[in-house]
Design a protein around this motif. Structure first.
Motif, PDB file in Angstrom:
ATOM      1  N   ALA A 177       0.837  -1.191   0.000  1.00 58.26           N
ATOM      2  CA  ALA A 177       0.000   0.000   0.000  1.00 58.26           C
ATOM      3  C   ALA A 177       0.875   1.245   0.000  1.00 58.26           C
ATOM      4  O   ALA A 177       0.415   2.330  -0.371  1.00 58.26           O
ATOM      5  CB  ALA A 177      -0.905   0.015   1.228  1.00 58.26           C
ATOM      6  N   ARG A 178       2.143   1.072   0.398  1.00 60.49           N
ATOM      7  CA  ARG A 178       3.072   2.199   0.491  1.00 60.49           C
ATOM      8  C   ARG A 178       4.490   1.671   0.257  1.00 60.49           C
ATOM      9  O   ARG A 178       4.866   0.631   0.808  1.00 60.49           O
ATOM     10  CB  ARG A 178       2.967   2.848   1.869  1.00 60.49           C
ATOM     11  CG  ARG A 178       3.916   4.018   2.123  1.00 60.49           C
ATOM     12  CD  ARG A 178       3.777   4.475   3.575  1.00 60.49           C
ATOM     13  NE  ARG A 178       4.767   5.481   3.930  1.00 60.49           N
ATOM     14  CZ  ARG A 178       4.545   6.793   3.933  1.00 60.49           C
ATOM     15  NH1 ARG A 178       3.352   7.250   3.606  1.00 60.49           N
ATOM     16  NH2 ARG A 178       5.495   7.637   4.272  1.00 60.49           N
ATOM     17  N   ILE A 179       5.261   2.368  -0.565  1.00 63.41           N
ATOM     18  CA  ILE A 179       6.665   2.034  -0.808  1.00 63.41           C
ATOM     19  C   ILE A 179       7.463   3.332  -0.737  1.00 63.41           C
ATOM     20  O   ILE A 179       7.122   4.310  -1.418  1.00 63.41           O
ATOM     21  CB  ILE A 179       6.881   1.368  -2.183  1.00 63.41           C
ATOM     22  CG1 ILE A 179       6.016   0.109  -2.324  1.00 63.41           C
ATOM     23  CG2 ILE A 179       8.357   1.024  -2.385  1.00 63.41           C
ATOM     24  CD1 ILE A 179       6.112  -0.563  -3.688  1.00 63.41           C
ATOM     25  N   GLU A 180       8.502   3.327   0.087  1.00 65.59           N
ATOM     26  CA  GLU A 180       9.341   4.518   0.206  1.00 65.59           C
ATOM     27  C   GLU A 180      10.784   4.194  -0.161  1.00 65.59           C
ATOM     28  O   GLU A 180      11.348   3.207   0.318  1.00 65.59           O
ATOM     29  CB  GLU A 180       9.321   5.068   1.633  1.00 65.59           C
ATOM     30  CG  GLU A 180      10.175   6.328   1.780  1.00 65.59           C
ATOM     31  CD  GLU A 180      10.390   6.750   3.216  1.00 65.59           C
ATOM     32  OE1 GLU A 180      11.528   7.158   3.557  1.00 65.59           O
ATOM     33  OE2 GLU A 180       9.425   6.653   4.020  1.00 65.59           O
ATOM     34  N   PHE A 181      11.361   5.029  -1.011  1.00 65.23           N
ATOM     35  CA  PHE A 181      12.759   4.922  -1.403  1.00 65.23           C
ATOM     36  C   PHE A 181      13.555   6.010  -0.672  1.00 65.23           C
ATOM     37  O   PHE A 181      13.173   7.187  -0.705  1.00 65.23           O
ATOM     38  CB  PHE A 181      12.900   5.104  -2.917  1.00 65.23           C
ATOM     39  CG  PHE A 181      12.277   4.003  -3.728  1.00 65.23           C
ATOM     40  CD1 PHE A 181      13.051   2.964  -4.238  1.00 65.23           C
ATOM     41  CD2 PHE A 181      10.908   3.991  -3.976  1.00 65.23           C
ATOM     42  CE1 PHE A 181      12.482   1.954  -4.985  1.00 65.23           C
ATOM     43  CE2 PHE A 181      10.319   2.976  -4.712  1.00 65.23           C
ATOM     44  CZ  PHE A 181      11.119   1.953  -5.220  1.00 65.23           C
ATOM     45  N   TRP A 182      14.640   5.601  -0.040  1.00 64.38           N
ATOM     46  CA  TRP A 182      15.517   6.524   0.697  1.00 64.38           C
ATOM     47  C   TRP A 182      16.921   6.410   0.123  1.00 64.38           C
ATOM     48  O   TRP A 182      17.424   5.300  -0.075  1.00 64.38           O
ATOM     49  CB  TRP A 182      15.522   6.150   2.169  1.00 64.38           C
ATOM     50  CG  TRP A 182      16.416   6.972   3.063  1.00 64.38           C
ATOM     51  CD1 TRP A 182      16.035   8.019   3.846  1.00 64.38           C
ATOM     52  CD2 TRP A 182      17.818   6.781   3.302  1.00 64.38           C
ATOM     53  NE1 TRP A 182      17.120   8.500   4.554  1.00 64.38           N
ATOM     54  CE2 TRP A 182      18.237   7.769   4.234  1.00 64.38           C
ATOM     55  CE3 TRP A 182      18.772   5.890   2.802  1.00 64.38           C
ATOM     56  CZ2 TRP A 182      19.548   7.867   4.674  1.00 64.38           C
ATOM     57  CZ3 TRP A 182      20.082   6.002   3.235  1.00 64.38           C
ATOM     58  CH2 TRP A 182      20.465   6.977   4.168  1.00 64.38           C
ATOM     59  N   GLN A 183      17.538   7.566  -0.135  1.00 59.42           N
ATOM     60  CA  GLN A 183      18.887   7.585  -0.680  1.00 59.42           C
ATOM     61  C   GLN A 183      19.751   8.552   0.113  1.00 59.42           C
ATOM     62  O   GLN A 183      19.360   9.698   0.353  1.00 59.42           O
ATOM     63  CB  GLN A 183      18.845   8.006  -2.150  1.00 59.42           C
ATOM     64  CG  GLN A 183      20.209   8.101  -2.825  1.00 59.42           C
ATOM     65  CD  GLN A 183      20.074   8.360  -4.311  1.00 59.42           C
ATOM     66  OE1 GLN A 183      19.887   7.429  -5.082  1.00 59.42           O
ATOM     67  NE2 GLN A 183      20.151   9.618  -4.713  1.00 59.42           N
ATOM     68  N   ASP A 184      20.924   8.063   0.519  1.00 59.63           N
ATOM     69  CA  ASP A 184      21.879   8.913   1.218  1.00 59.63           C
ATOM     70  C   ASP A 184      22.315  10.062   0.315  1.00 59.63           C
ATOM     71  O   ASP A 184      22.595   9.874  -0.870  1.00 59.63           O
ATOM     72  CB  ASP A 184      23.090   8.070   1.617  1.00 59.63           C
ATOM     73  CG  ASP A 184      24.141   8.856   2.365  1.00 59.63           C
ATOM     74  OD1 ASP A 184      25.003   9.458   1.708  1.00 59.63           O
ATOM     75  OD2 ASP A 184      24.108   8.861   3.600  1.00 59.63           O
ATOM     76  N   MET A 185      22.362  11.257   0.892  1.00 62.98           N
ATOM     77  CA  MET A 185      22.808  12.439   0.154  1.00 62.98           C
ATOM     78  C   MET A 185      23.777  13.230   1.037  1.00 62.98           C
ATOM     79  O   MET A 185      23.821  13.035   2.259  1.00 62.98           O
ATOM     80  CB  MET A 185      21.610  13.312  -0.242  1.00 62.98           C
ATOM     81  CG  MET A 185      20.641  12.646  -1.214  1.00 62.98           C
ATOM     82  SD  MET A 185      21.302  12.442  -2.888  1.00 62.98           S
ATOM     83  CE  MET A 185      21.133  14.110  -3.522  1.00 62.98           C
TER      84      MET A 185
END
Length: 209
Positions: A177-185
């Motif tokens: 129902a929910r997908i989150e992408f996290w990327q180090d910056m």
């Protein structure tokens, strides 16, 4: 100080590109993890909870992904199996240290078909099938020797390559129902792109880090 100075070699990448659906992006990130992670890039933390909301988490291996969701396999009589059957909701968290990325998935859970479970069980090594069939996963074990004896007995009872799949061993599919992408910056200005199910499609947006 400039926000682009003194960065590790691969940290100067830009933010996550905008896209209308999450699966192609997930496959791209998984492919990079496969190329760079030293072990088990398909390892994922699975969080479940009891019917009254008591949580637990453990690592499992992702064994399939399609337009419906994310698939893993387990003993359905294990703690996670009991919790998934009594409260069919779960969260997944992939964390790839080598690429400095994370994907979080939240959704409901369904069993995969018996045919899917049979096919995956048959694809495992004979030793893995014997070990799975011999295990009362998550139940108390008096001694390690007791488990070894069960394995030896099953090996003797199944001398050929065929090892039947136990009826309580199978797969679950997390329907996101929910997908989150996290990327180090750089400088902890991390990038977060979230997808939420909206009918047959997705709504998208960004979150503060």
């Amino acid at each position: 100080m400039s926000l682009t100075t003194e960065l590790p070699a691969d940290a100067a990448r830009g933010p996550i590109p905008d896209t209308a659906e999450p699966y192609a992006l997930f496959e791209e990130w998984m492919a990079e993890a496969v190329a760079r992670e030293p072990n088990d890039p398909n390892a994922v933390c699975l969080a479940t909870s009891t019917a009254d909301g008591w949580p637990s988490a453990r690592m499992v291996l992702l064994k399939g992904r399609d337009e419906q969701g994310f698939v893993f396999y387990t003993n359905e009589q294990s703690r996670k199996g009991d919790e998934l059957l009594s409260n069919p909701r779960a969260a997944l968290c992939f964390h790839w240290k080598s690429t400095r990325r994370q994907v979080r998935v939240e959704g409901t859970v369904e069993r995969v078909t018996a045919a899917e479970s049979d096919a995956y069980f048959a694809s495992r090594s004979r030793g893995s099938r014997i070990a799975a069939a011999a295990s009362d996963q998550s139940r108390p074990l008096a001694t390690r020797a007791d488990y070894a004896a069960r394995v030896a007995a099953l090996e003797a009872a199944n001398p050929g390559e065929t090892v039947p799949r136990p009826p309580h061993w199978g797969g679950f599919r997390v329907l996101p129902a929910r997908i989150e992408f996290w990327q180090d910056m750089p400088f902890r200005m991390h990038d977060r792109l979230v997808f939420e199910r909206l009918g047959e499609g997705w709504s998208t947006g960004r979150l503060f880090p």
